[in-house]
Design a protein around this motif. Sequence first.
Motif, mmCIF file in Angstrom:
data_model
loop_
_atom_site.group_PDB
_atom_site.id
_atom_site.type_symbol
_atom_site.label_atom_id
_atom_site.label_comp_id
_atom_site.label_asym_id
_atom_site.label_seq_id
_atom_site.Cartn_x
_atom_site.Cartn_y
_atom_site.Cartn_z
ATOM 1 N N PRO A 90 49.736 25.339 12.815
ATOM 2 C CA PRO A 90 50.893 25.245 13.714
ATOM 3 C C PRO A 90 50.440 25.158 15.171
ATOM 4 N N LEU A 91 51.186 24.398 15.971
ATOM 5 C CA LEU A 91 50.880 24.273 17.399
ATOM 6 C C LEU A 91 51.414 25.494 18.128
ATOM 7 N N SER A 92 50.622 25.981 19.068
ATOM 8 C CA SER A 92 51.137 27.063 19.894
ATOM 9 C C SER A 92 51.756 26.456 21.149
ATOM 10 N N TYR A 128 49.219 9.774 18.322
ATOM 11 C CA TYR A 128 50.553 10.175 17.847
ATOM 12 C C TYR A 128 51.249 11.110 18.830
ATOM 13 N N PRO A 130 56.611 17.705 17.477
ATOM 14 C CA PRO A 130 57.490 16.649 17.991
ATOM 15 C C PRO A 130 57.081 15.289 17.422
ATOM 16 N N GLU A 131 58.028 14.530 16.957
ATOM 17 C CA GLU A 131 57.802 13.175 16.454
ATOM 18 C C GLU A 131 57.001 12.363 17.475
ATOM 19 N N PRO A 132 55.990 11.569 17.096
ATOM 20 C CA PRO A 132 55.466 11.362 15.746
ATOM 21 C C PRO A 132 54.151 12.109 15.472
ATOM 22 N N LEU A 133 53.963 13.292 16.071
ATOM 23 C CA LEU A 133 52.724 14.029 15.821
ATOM 24 C C LEU A 133 52.517 14.332 14.337
ATOM 25 N N GLN A 134 53.641 14.391 13.606
ATOM 26 C CA GLN A 134 53.528 14.740 12.187
ATOM 27 C C GLN A 134 52.818 13.653 11.392
ATOM 28 N N LEU A 135 52.685 12.443 11.962
ATOM 29 C CA LEU A 135 51.985 11.380 11.235
ATOM 30 C C LEU A 135 50.544 11.773 10.929
ATOM 31 N N GLN A 136 50.005 12.672 11.731
ATOM 32 C CA GLN A 136 48.614 13.081 11.551
ATOM 33 C C GLN A 136 48.450 14.067 10.403
ATOM 34 N N HIS A 137 49.545 14.681 9.933
ATOM 35 C CA HIS A 137 49.432 15.744 8.924
ATOM 36 C C HIS A 137 48.631 15.330 7.701
ATOM 37 N N ASN A 138 47.788 16.242 7.273
ATOM 38 C CA ASN A 138 47.002 16.021 6.073
ATOM 39 C C ASN A 138 47.896 16.272 4.856
ATOM 40 N N GLU A 166 45.231 24.370 23.513
ATOM 41 C CA GLU A 166 45.137 25.681 22.865
ATOM 42 C C GLU A 166 43.724 26.027 22.416
ATOM 43 N N ILE A 217 46.666 7.629 10.653
ATOM 44 C CA ILE A 217 45.345 8.249 10.730
ATOM 45 C C ILE A 217 45.504 9.757 10.597
#
Lengths: 644, 232
Positions: free
Chosen positions: B35-37, A113, B130-138, A526, A85
Amino acid sequence: MDRRNFFKILSTVSAGAAATSCGTKRDALAPLLVPEHEIVPGVEQWHVAVCRECAAGCGVIARVMEGERTVERNGQKFRERVAAIKKLEGNPLDPVSGGRLCARGQAAVQGLYHPDRVRGPLKRTGARGEAKFAPVAWDEAIAGVVDKLKGRASDVLFLTAPEVSARTASIARFVQAIGAPAARTCSLQQPAGLPRYDLARARYVLGVGADFLGTWASPVYYMRQYGEFRQGRPGVRGHFVQADSRMSLTASNADEWVPIQPGSERAFLAAIGAVLRGENPKQEWLDACGVTEKRVRRIAEELKQSEAPLVIAADTEAALYVNGLLGNFNKPGGVFGVYASLGSAPQKGDVRGARVLLVDAGENPAYLAPGSLANVETIISFSPFLDDTAAQADWILPDHHALESDMAIEQPVSPKRSVAVGTAFVKPLYDTRAVEQTLADVAKKMSVAYAPVTPEEFAKPLLAEGESWEDVVRRGGVQADAQAGELKVPQALQVQPVERSPLVLQTYLSTQYYDGRAANLPWMQELPDPASSAMWDLPVEIDPKTASSLQIASGDRVGVESERGAIEVFAYVHPAAIPGVVSMAIGEGHAHFTRYASGRGANPLTVADAEKPMRVKISRIAGARGELAQFSPQDREQGPWGGR
Amino acid sequence: MSERTKHRWAMAIDLDRCTGCQACVAACHAENNLPLSDPESAAKGRAVHWIRVDRYYEGEFPEVKVKHMPVLCQQCDEAPCEPVCPVYATYQNAEGLNVQVYNRCVGTRYCGNNCPYSVRFFNWFDPVWPEPLQLQHNPDVSIRMGGVMEKCTFCIQRIKRAENDAKDEKRDVADGEIQPACAQSCPAEAMVFGDLNDPESKVSRMAGSGRSTRLLEELGTKPKVFYLQRGA
C-alpha cells in the motif's frame, strides 16, 4: 527471471506469447508492440527497455501482463484491457546493469502509470507561473511553436541531457537545421566522458568525493563491482577508504572515513600526490581539507604498498593525476580510458541569456537554477509531467514516457563500448508524441529539411558484420570490443585556495530523487532517506555540536539563510556530520511536480549552489508546526543484543 | 512445528556486500503491491515497508561508523507471532515459511505486537492507488484490504511458480532458481536465497560461514535469515 532462463528465452524466441498448457507462465521476448489479443491473463511476457532515471542508461527487462484501466469516450467510462508493465528488472545481457537495478530504476514504472501525467499538448492560458493551461490539438501546438521559432533561430536555446544518444543527436541535427546554437544542459547528472574505474579487481580503494555507490556516474555498475571487491575473491577482501565532506552512502560503507572540508577534494588529492612523489604536502592544502599530514602520509603509504591501489574521485583530473603517479592505467584494478564516442554530449549552459527556451524531458532549469527563467520570453516544454519548468511554459508538447519510447543511448560507464537500445512495446497511454517526431513536425511546418536520428542509425557503427538490428533490439543493446582511448594525465594539479567559513551548506544528489527528477514517484517519496530515515521530505543535516549550540533538535523546523535566499526545513541532527558543515539533499521543494511532490519540503538550491558550498545562517523557528516522518527514528543501536 | 518437506527456504545477507542502497525496498514494493503511504500516515508510523534498511551510527565524530542492515521477516522456526494469533492466520507452513493468511486475519495485531523484529504491518485503511497506478499491480499477489496484517512472504508467489515449473518438468528446483524480488534487484548481490535442506546450496554454505550471525538469536526465535558480518 534468472540468467539461465533468460538465455533460454532468447534461444527460443518467437513473436508473441506462447501460452503453455497450465497457462501460468511462459516467457517470450518480442521486440514489437504487444497487441491486445496476445495478452493472455496470467501469462507474462518479457521485453527489453532502457532505464532513464539517471545518466547510466542501464539495460532493463520489463514484465508485461494484462492490466485494466478506465478510459472515457464520448462522456462514457469504459474499462479497457491493456498490456501493462508490472515490474522492471536489470537486463542480464546488459554490461552495465548485469541483471541488477537500483531503487530509482525500480520506481520508473510509477512514472509511466503516474496519475498526473500530461495527457496531451497544452497551451498556457494564465499568466506565467500560474500554471493554467488549456488542452489543444497537436496541429495548433506545432503551429504555436513554429510561430515562436520563426526568424528567431539565434535566440533559441535547447536544453537536453548531457549524454550521447539518438535523442541528443536528433536535437543536434534539429538546432543545426534551423540555425540555432548547439544544445546545452542544465542537468546535474555527470556528463559523458568519465574514465572507468576497475573497482572489482582493486585491492585498496581511496574514494574522494564521489558517491559512486549512490548517485555518481553509474551506481548499479559500481555497486556490482563493489560486491566483488569486498567478497567476490576467495581470500581477498578489498580495503576501502573514502575522503568526503559528508557521510554519503558511499562513505558509510568505507572501512575508514576521512572527513574533509567541502570543496577541498582537490587539495586532499594534491597532498596525497605530493607524498607519492616524495615531496612534502603544502600546509595550505592540509589546512584546506582539515586532515593531518600524518594521516595523509599513512594513506599515501598504504596506496603505495598495495598491489592494486585505485583512486576514484569526482574530480576526474585530480583522480587521473594520482592514479598516474601510481602507474595505474589500463591494468586490472586500475583506470581505463573512454571509448570513442558516437557523438558529443551537450555542455553545461546558462539559461539566463536565452530568449526562446526549448526544454527536453528531464531538464528542469526552474528547479535546478531557481529564478533563472525570469527573463526568458518563450518557454516550450516537452516534459511528460507538469514540473517546475513546464508550469512556466507557454507550450507543453509532452513526450512519451521513456518506457513508451524508442531509444538508443551510449552507456557512459561500461566495460565495453556499448549502446543500450529500447523499443516501444506498450502503446502510449495518452496523446503524447516523441520529441523526435514533434521536432520533425515543427521542421516540416518551417519548411526546413530535417529527419531525426533513428536508434538504428545511431547505433549502426557498433554492429558487427552480419549482426542484425532485430538481434540488437531483442537483446536490448549492442556492444563492441574496442580499444579504450588514451587518458590525458595532468603532470601537475592547480589547486585553488579554499575559502572556509564557520557554517556552510553543501548540497548533494539524493539517493531517492537524484537531482529531483524522481520526486514525483510515490515509492521514492516513501523510501526512507539513507541518512535520516525521513520519508516524504528531506531535512537539513546538522552536526550535534552546532545543533546544540543553536538549541536545535531533530525534527525542529529551522530557517536556513544565505546571501542568495532562505528556506524553512526540518532539521536532522546527523551523528556523522562534520562540525560546521551543514548538508542538504537536492530533491524536494518543487513548486510544481504532480500531487506527490508539489509544494513539499524545500529546495536547497535556492540557498546554495549545486557545485559550491555557501555560507549560511541557521536558526530554530519556535512554535513551527509539522512533524518529520521517519521510518526508523532511532539512529543508535539499542536493545538487548547491543552492538555486535 | 509442522512436518518438514523437501525444502526449507532461507536467506543469507552478506553485510560486507550490502551498501544500504535500498534497491531491495523499492523492488519489494513493485513486486508485492504494497500500500502507498502519504505524508500524514507516514508521520503516524503507518508506512509499510516489508523490508527496510536499518542504519545505525556508532561512536562520535570523527570516529563514527555507520552500519546498514536490511531487515525483513526473519521467517523464524520458533516464530513469536504464530502462537498469539487466535485465528491461525499466521502459521508455519511445511517449507518453513511463516505465512500470513489474509482472509483469516481479523486484525487483533497481537502478532505485530509480539514480533521482536518489527516487520509486521497493519492496514489501517483500504489501500488507494489513483488511476492508472493500478496497472502496475502484480496479478500474482493479492491486494490486502483494511483490517489485516501483512509482512514479507519471501515472495511465496515466486517460490510456488518455480516449484510448479520444476514439477511440470519432472525435476528438482535448482539452487538459485528462486529469487525473491529483493535478492534479484540487489546490485551488490548481497542477498542469497535458497534451500537449507540442501547442504550444497549457496545459502547453506553462507549460513555455515564464520561470519554468519542471526538477528536477536538469543531470543530463541531461530530465524532463517542469516547475516554475514563485515570483515574478512
